[in-house]
Design a protein around this motif. Structure first.
Motif, mmCIF file in Angstrom:
data_model
loop_
_atom_site.group_PDB
_atom_site.id
_atom_site.type_symbol
_atom_site.label_atom_id
_atom_site.label_comp_id
_atom_site.label_asym_id
_atom_site.label_seq_id
_atom_site.Cartn_x
_atom_site.Cartn_y
_atom_site.Cartn_z
ATOM 1 N N MET A 179 10.405 -1.455 74.933
ATOM 2 C CA MET A 179 9.373 -1.101 74.125
ATOM 3 C C MET A 179 8.200 -1.760 74.554
ATOM 4 S SD MET A 179 8.683 -1.952 70.072
ATOM 5 C CE MET A 179 8.829 -3.925 70.478
ATOM 6 N N VAL A 180 7.193 -1.114 75.096
ATOM 7 C CA VAL A 180 5.889 -1.567 75.662
ATOM 8 C C VAL A 180 4.851 -1.341 74.427
ATOM 9 C CG1 VAL A 180 4.224 -1.572 77.484
ATOM 10 C CG2 VAL A 180 6.656 -1.136 77.950
ATOM 11 N N ILE A 181 4.154 -2.469 74.142
ATOM 12 C CA ILE A 181 3.299 -2.291 73.099
ATOM 13 C C ILE A 181 1.841 -2.556 73.920
ATOM 14 C CG2 ILE A 181 2.032 -3.430 71.170
ATOM 15 C CD1 ILE A 181 4.993 -4.336 70.273
ATOM 16 N N ARG A 182 0.935 -1.765 73.636
ATOM 17 C CA ARG A 182 -0.529 -1.582 74.317
ATOM 18 C C ARG A 182 -1.450 -1.740 73.000
ATOM 19 N NH1 ARG A 182 -0.419 -0.528 79.849
ATOM 20 N NH2 ARG A 182 1.296 0.158 80.475
ATOM 21 N N LYS A 183 -2.204 -2.729 72.855
ATOM 22 C CA LYS A 183 -3.467 -2.767 71.820
ATOM 23 C C LYS A 183 -4.683 -2.944 72.594
ATOM 24 C CE LYS A 183 -0.680 -1.941 68.455
ATOM 25 N NZ LYS A 183 -0.718 -0.791 67.755
ATOM 26 N N SER A 193 -14.413 -12.445 74.814
ATOM 27 C CA SER A 193 -13.300 -13.403 74.426
ATOM 28 C C SER A 193 -12.598 -12.887 73.227
ATOM 29 C CB SER A 193 -13.926 -14.719 74.378
ATOM 30 O OG SER A 193 -14.287 -15.297 75.726
ATOM 31 N N SER A 194 -13.396 -12.699 72.427
ATOM 32 C CA SER A 194 -12.878 -12.258 70.922
ATOM 33 C C SER A 194 -12.098 -10.917 71.138
ATOM 34 C CB SER A 194 -13.851 -12.405 69.715
ATOM 35 O OG SER A 194 -14.764 -11.469 69.833
ATOM 36 N N ALA A 195 -12.380 -9.912 71.749
ATOM 37 C CA ALA A 195 -11.953 -8.589 72.124
ATOM 38 C C ALA A 195 -10.519 -8.943 72.535
ATOM 39 C CB ALA A 195 -12.794 -7.947 73.197
ATOM 40 N N ILE A 196 -10.355 -9.906 73.504
ATOM 41 C CA ILE A 196 -8.815 -10.296 74.057
ATOM 42 C C ILE A 196 -8.000 -10.956 72.957
ATOM 43 C CG2 ILE A 196 -7.613 -11.809 75.808
ATOM 44 C CD1 ILE A 196 -9.887 -11.742 77.646
ATOM 45 N N ILE A 197 -8.577 -11.795 72.261
ATOM 46 C CA ILE A 197 -7.892 -12.239 71.048
ATOM 47 C C ILE A 197 -7.569 -11.283 70.097
ATOM 48 C CG2 ILE A 197 -8.047 -14.076 69.226
ATOM 49 C CD1 ILE A 197 -9.903 -15.554 70.812
ATOM 50 N N CYS A 198 -8.309 -10.498 69.551
ATOM 51 C CA CYS A 198 -8.207 -9.601 68.769
ATOM 52 C C CYS A 198 -7.013 -8.501 69.155
ATOM 53 C CB CYS A 198 -9.276 -8.459 68.344
ATOM 54 S SG CYS A 198 -9.244 -7.447 66.995
ATOM 55 N N ALA A 199 -7.051 -7.994 70.403
ATOM 56 C CA ALA A 199 -6.041 -7.212 70.817
ATOM 57 C C ALA A 199 -4.624 -7.862 70.993
ATOM 58 C CB ALA A 199 -6.414 -6.737 72.358
ATOM 59 N N CYS A 200 -4.681 -9.207 71.368
ATOM 60 C CA CYS A 200 -3.419 -9.892 71.391
ATOM 61 C C CYS A 200 -2.922 -10.015 69.978
ATOM 62 C CB CYS A 200 -3.643 -11.242 71.765
ATOM 63 S SG CYS A 200 -2.261 -12.420 71.964
ATOM 64 N N LEU A 201 -3.560 -10.230 69.018
ATOM 65 C CA LEU A 201 -3.231 -10.026 67.437
ATOM 66 C C LEU A 201 -2.765 -8.959 67.317
ATOM 67 C CD1 LEU A 201 -2.914 -11.928 64.813
ATOM 68 C CD2 LEU A 201 -5.277 -10.962 64.378
ATOM 69 N N ARG A 202 -3.195 -7.807 67.316
ATOM 70 C CA ARG A 202 -2.702 -6.667 67.040
ATOM 71 C C ARG A 202 -1.192 -6.329 67.803
ATOM 72 N NH1 ARG A 202 -8.504 -3.656 67.844
ATOM 73 N NH2 ARG A 202 -9.189 -3.615 65.618
ATOM 74 N N ALA A 203 -1.145 -6.947 69.041
ATOM 75 C CA ALA A 203 0.039 -6.913 69.694
ATOM 76 C C ALA A 203 1.167 -7.546 69.013
ATOM 77 C CB ALA A 203 0.098 -7.004 71.235
ATOM 78 N N LEU A 204 0.904 -8.599 68.576
ATOM 79 C CA LEU A 204 1.879 -9.734 67.992
ATOM 80 C C LEU A 204 2.122 -9.171 66.479
ATOM 81 C CD1 LEU A 204 0.259 -13.174 68.722
ATOM 82 C CD2 LEU A 204 2.210 -12.175 69.697
ATOM 83 N N MET A 205 1.225 -8.603 65.880
ATOM 84 C CA MET A 205 1.750 -8.156 64.397
ATOM 85 C C MET A 205 2.653 -6.724 64.690
ATOM 86 S SD MET A 205 -2.337 -8.008 63.090
ATOM 87 C CE MET A 205 -1.840 -6.954 61.689
ATOM 88 N N GLU A 206 2.347 -6.091 65.927
ATOM 89 C CA GLU A 206 3.403 -4.923 65.891
ATOM 90 C C GLU A 206 4.773 -5.478 66.240
ATOM 91 O OE1 GLU A 206 3.845 -0.696 68.502
ATOM 92 O OE2 GLU A 206 1.789 -1.322 67.620
ATOM 93 N N PHE A 207 4.802 -6.491 67.369
ATOM 94 C CA PHE A 207 5.873 -6.734 67.861
ATOM 95 C C PHE A 207 6.876 -7.584 66.599
ATOM 96 C CE2 PHE A 207 8.533 -10.311 69.976
ATOM 97 C CZ PHE A 207 9.255 -9.334 70.966
ATOM 98 N N TYR A 208 6.406 -8.371 65.891
ATOM 99 C CA TYR A 208 6.959 -9.050 64.887
ATOM 100 C C TYR A 208 6.878 -8.170 63.455
ATOM 101 C CZ TYR A 208 7.313 -13.083 67.853
ATOM 102 O OH TYR A 208 7.734 -14.060 68.741
#
Length: 333
Positions: free
Chosen positions: A1-5, A119-134
């Motif tokens: 599974m590859v998640i792209r956010k 910077s906050s764009a990177i953080i926001c995209a990372c948060l979305r990826a973590l939310m989906e993974f978990y």
């Protein structure tokens, strides 16, 4: 599974910088630029470096140029801090996380150091990826606070909620950071505005390097904390401009908001030390009849223009300064 956010750049249309001072702002997302975070399951937890995280240079001039463009820190610290803050949030909320590991990597084409919230764009995209993974559902109104806490609390970067709200909600948003609401519940009132109500907008940004927000906001913050009348009054005034622009947009008078955007910048010019490169951009835009103000902390401006003929004049005026100009894409293609 590859998640792209993804998360996108943004422009503060009006009201900033009052967002960090219990004010009101209107902001919109710029889909022309953004960050992508890719997450996929791996045996161990790994964060892969991007080009801006490298430590090998062709020569001393290459190193100096890299530091001027990206600073001393790349994006790895943003991803690490986001993962840590996400884990803290889940622990506090009693949300169990599965034990599988992952690898994170990121890309970004948001112009650096020009106040478009890269910077906050990177953080926001990372948060979305973590939310989906978990499979964790962080409430929408809480997500901006979580993104902000990564920068404020984990990394010590001063910032306000405006960037994080628009990058989470997307589109066009009116934000009211009323002190009572913020102190009672920790977030403001966020009102979605139909992007079709906006007049023709441009965003222009320097290809030269700009002073970062960390430096830009320092003196104003200390003056605000001391309760200086001039600064407190300015924050109320900027908030009032945002309210007036919202009313004009909702009443179908979007083409009339230009003077209020100019007023937003003119007040800022009186209170802040603004570099000549930044004022030259604003003056160039106004010389052809367009309005102009900062999108954020300097390095990029946003404004209204009348028609394509005026936009062509903007392109010509900015090209003489080495400034790029775009028509922002707000809606999904």
């Amino acid at each position: 599974m590859v998640i792209r956010k993804h998360a996108h750049a943004r422009a503060g249309l009006v009201g900033n910088p009052s967002d960090g001072y219990f004010g009101k702002t209107i902001s919109f997302v710029i889909r022309n630029f953004g960050a992508e975070v890719v997450l996929y399951e791996t045996p161990e937890l790994r964060i892969e470096p991007n080009d801006r995280d490298h430590s090998v240079f062709t020569d001393i001039n290459h190193l100096a140029k890299d530091v001027r463009q990206f600073g001393y820190y790349g994006g790895i610290r943003l991803l690490k801090a986001t993962v840590k803050r996400f884990a803290d949030y889940c622990a506090k909320e009693g949300i169990p996380l599965h034990g599988r590991n992952f690898t994170l990597r990121y890309e970004s084409n948001v112009p650096p150091q020009v106040g478009m919230a890269g910077s906050s764009a990177i953080i926001c995209a990372c948060l979305r990826a973590l939310m989906e993974f978990y499979n964790v559902d962080v409430p929408l109104h809480i997500q901006p606070n979580l993104v902000l806490s990564v920068e404020n609390d984990e990394l010590g970067i001063p910032a306000g909620l405006q960037d994080r709200v628009i990058q989470v909600y997307e589109g066009v948003v009116f934000m009211d950071f009323n002190r009572g609401l913020m102190e009672e519940r920790g977030y403001g009132n966020y009102e979605i505005i139909d992007p079709s109500l906006l007049p023709p907008l441009y965003v222009a940004y320097t290809r030269q390097l700009s002073e970062g927000t960390e430096v830009f906001h320092n003196d104003i913050r200390s003056r605000w904390n001391r309760g200086e009348r001039e600064i407190v009054s300015a924050m109320y005034h900027w908030a009032g401009l945002a309210e007036r622009v919202k009313e004009m947009l909702l009443s179908g008078r979007g083409r009339d908001i230009g003077p209020l955007l100019n007023e937003n910048f003119d007040l800022r010019r009186r209170l802040y030390k603004i570099s000549k490169g930044n004022t030259d951009m604003v003056d160039a835009a106004r010389s052809v009849g367009a309005s102009a103000k900062f999108t954020g902390s300097g390095g990029a401006i946003v404004g209204t223009y009348e028609d394509e003929a005026m936009y062509k004049k903007l392109e010509a005026a900015f090209s003489e300064l080495g400034v790029a100009v775009i028509q922002p894409q707000i809606l999904r293609a």
